[in-house]
Enzyme design. Sequence first.
Site, PDB file in Angstrom:
ATOM      1  CG  ASP A 143      43.087  -6.038  85.854  1.00  0.00           C
ATOM      2  OD1 ASP A 143      43.324  -5.516  84.733  1.00  0.00           O
ATOM      3  OD2 ASP A 143      43.532  -7.151  86.172  1.00  0.00           O
ATOM      4  CD1 TRP A 144      41.945  -1.633  80.150  1.00  0.00           C
ATOM      5  CD2 TRP A 144      42.931  -1.398  82.126  1.00  0.00           C
ATOM      6  NE1 TRP A 144      42.779  -0.527  80.088  1.00  0.00           N
ATOM      7  CE2 TRP A 144      43.394  -0.360  81.290  1.00  0.00           C
ATOM      8  CE3 TRP A 144      43.411  -1.439  83.438  1.00  0.00           C
ATOM      9  CZ2 TRP A 144      44.307   0.613  81.701  1.00  0.00           C
ATOM     10  CZ3 TRP A 144      44.327  -0.476  83.856  1.00  0.00           C
ATOM     11  CH2 TRP A 144      44.757   0.526  82.994  1.00  0.00           C
TER      12      TRP A 144
END
Length: 811
Positions: free
Chosen positions: A231-232
Amino acid sequence: MNEKIKAILNKMTVEEKAFLCSGKDFWHLKGIERLDVPSIMLADGPHGLRKQVAESNNVGLNSSIPTTCFPPAVTLASSWDRELIEKVGEAIAEECLQERVSVLLGPGANIKRSPLCGRNFEYFSEDPFLTSELATFFVKGVQSKGVGAALKHFVANNQETNRMTINTFVDNRALREIYFSAFEKPVKEQHPWMIMASYNKLNGEYVSENKDILTDILKKEWGFDGVVVTDWGASNNRVKGLKAGQDLEMPSSYGITDKEIIRAVNEGAIDENTLNISVARILDLIFKSKESYLNNYKYNQIAHHQLAKMAAAESFVLLKNDESILPIDPSKATLGLIGEFAIKPRYQGAGSSMIKPIHLETALEAYRERTNSILEFEMGYDIRTDKPNKKLIKRACRLAEKVDIPILLVGLTDDYESEGYDREHINMPESHVALIEAVLKANPNAVIVLNNGSPVSMPWLNKSKAVLECYLSGQAGASAMWEVIFGDVNPSGKLAETFPLNADDAAASKYFPMGPKGVEYRESIYVGYRYFEKANVKVNFPFGHGLSYSKFEYKNLKIEKQVISENETVEITLEIKNISNRAGKEIVQLYVRDVETTIFRPEKELKDFKKVNLEPGEIKNIKFELNKRSFAYFNDHLNDWKVESGEFEILVGASSSDIRLKESIEVKSTVEFDESINDLRESMPFYYEVNSDWRISKEDFEKLYGGKIVHEQIGEKGTFHRNSTVDEIRKIWIGKLIYRIICSQLRKIFGKMDRKQRRMISSMVTELPLRNFSMLSKGKINSIQIDGLIDLLNGNTIKGIKKILFWKDKI
């Protein structure tokens, strides 16, 4: 690994391999021009394409291009329609093709552990079987067009509060039966091109660097052959993550973690073959994408708008319809429209999934276009405040008294649910509740139309005759609403989640969100209806509930065999008849109950469903096929799915609590195992004796968990580290100064955002770990400087200043 990829790998330097393992920027993968490896683009979903117009800001939430805003997952899930969700996936992929996006970041397959999760609108269900089925068909639809799907957020990411650093403690059986199960089928059957590893820790280790999960289970046991992407901003230790099976870090690390990988290979801390495996997966993704990425494609905007409308109409849930108030014949009844949502619709959730719609309908305008007439309208409330407006309510009541049937559009405003923060309760705004109660008093025939992304309490329910749950219905939801209200479409949606009386009634809510550093899933497998039915807790509406304008009769339930072994399949058949004079669709739900079990189990579990279209008087034969997993539980001792020999009930009905037919079957296990080992009634009676006052202590949960649960202490001077958050460091003066600087910079971004985005980002930044300062600063602050900042915070002033000002890279 194909020959082309082998050949490219042989030509790549270690530096190029490391280079490929992180993003080029916020949305693109890197390419290598000399080897003809193109850069490809990823973009947010999952209920439409969110492609940013320009270079991303520090948090990736710039304005996006206009695309079709389909109903979010919470709404689509209520359709219980596999084929419909596949079509929506295909349509979104077509928009990706036009916009040259190679991978759509979706769907979200996280379980709705608690109705308080702020991001529940982006997820399908509280049930793992339903979630897995719908996620499977969404992935199938997207990838059928040559666009990749990124199944997310793997795994046990079930709250927004402290999501970037929270340590989720889950017992292994709950992990397997509830949280893993939602992801397992789409991985095994559709092979998504990407899996997104979630932010959180799981049982003490960040998911993005957990080898047991990413390699042993995901890649080896389930056969996942795609790319594991963080995930970012979820990468914690890049080298450890690479060893664990984390292939790609997003967004760009601005070269910082590339150097860490190079250093680790050069120093022998990581085998180059491990790096090769991840690089090969990334190359395979890029070349799978290349054909569609270079294709010149145009999608049909009008067709997609019509699909969005159909998807919404098929998903609306008729919760209540006393005296058959609905459908309305407009030639026989006068109508009035009440609620600001009629002109400022609540049609999607806030956060990274927020779509800029091509054409957004409003209820007032959709009525005019449908009838070529003006509908009287009153605001009823002001969406900018929760405080009831007596003047607006009074005007609404006057209109309600004047017409035969007032239509009230109410629910949750944008502030109530979003990515980045959780809900504190399930109440609707006071202004909405006051309006509903006043209008119902003025005219008890009022139809309540709900626009919300998750369950709400309904203190007014007993006074109302008709309630239509439209959830968040996308850009074409307004015309879809009128089609259902006027009977053009017969409602066929069913709830994919339980609507409790109060948030505290849910088992998980008692241990939600906990924190700030840990959360314990003490309820184990008792999530959603699994708890409500086991504990006999009264709810507003049960899982699977939904009415129709038609009536259906269930009969002739038959089981192919009365006794089977666990390795056999068994066919279940029944008949369903439309006993009304209106064509309609019914969702037939099949549940299985273990009649006498040694290990604790829910009262029943959903194991299959079918959506059936029936003309008036029509009878259809329905077939289901059950297999070992339909009867099994996860056995920790065998580390496998196991059936306990004995009697099982096959329950078929219209909801989890509306069972119409029941038969029994005996299933025999083929595996020798002493089931008495799993008899925990003496050592853990609290997981068998579940009731409405059910509470599990930490000590009791530790018995099930199998070890001591230790929550990390909140950081303070002398103990700060890379995963201390911005909120934690605010306790000392240097931390306060840093916080003010960040806020000052973010105001420049906030000025270009609306109120709902500002609140989300504010919450996310407060909970941001210090390791993410590199991402937030776009690489202007490197990892050595972050360590220097930590030294400063911990009182090592000279050491910290040297690192910040005179840092020297080892490569």
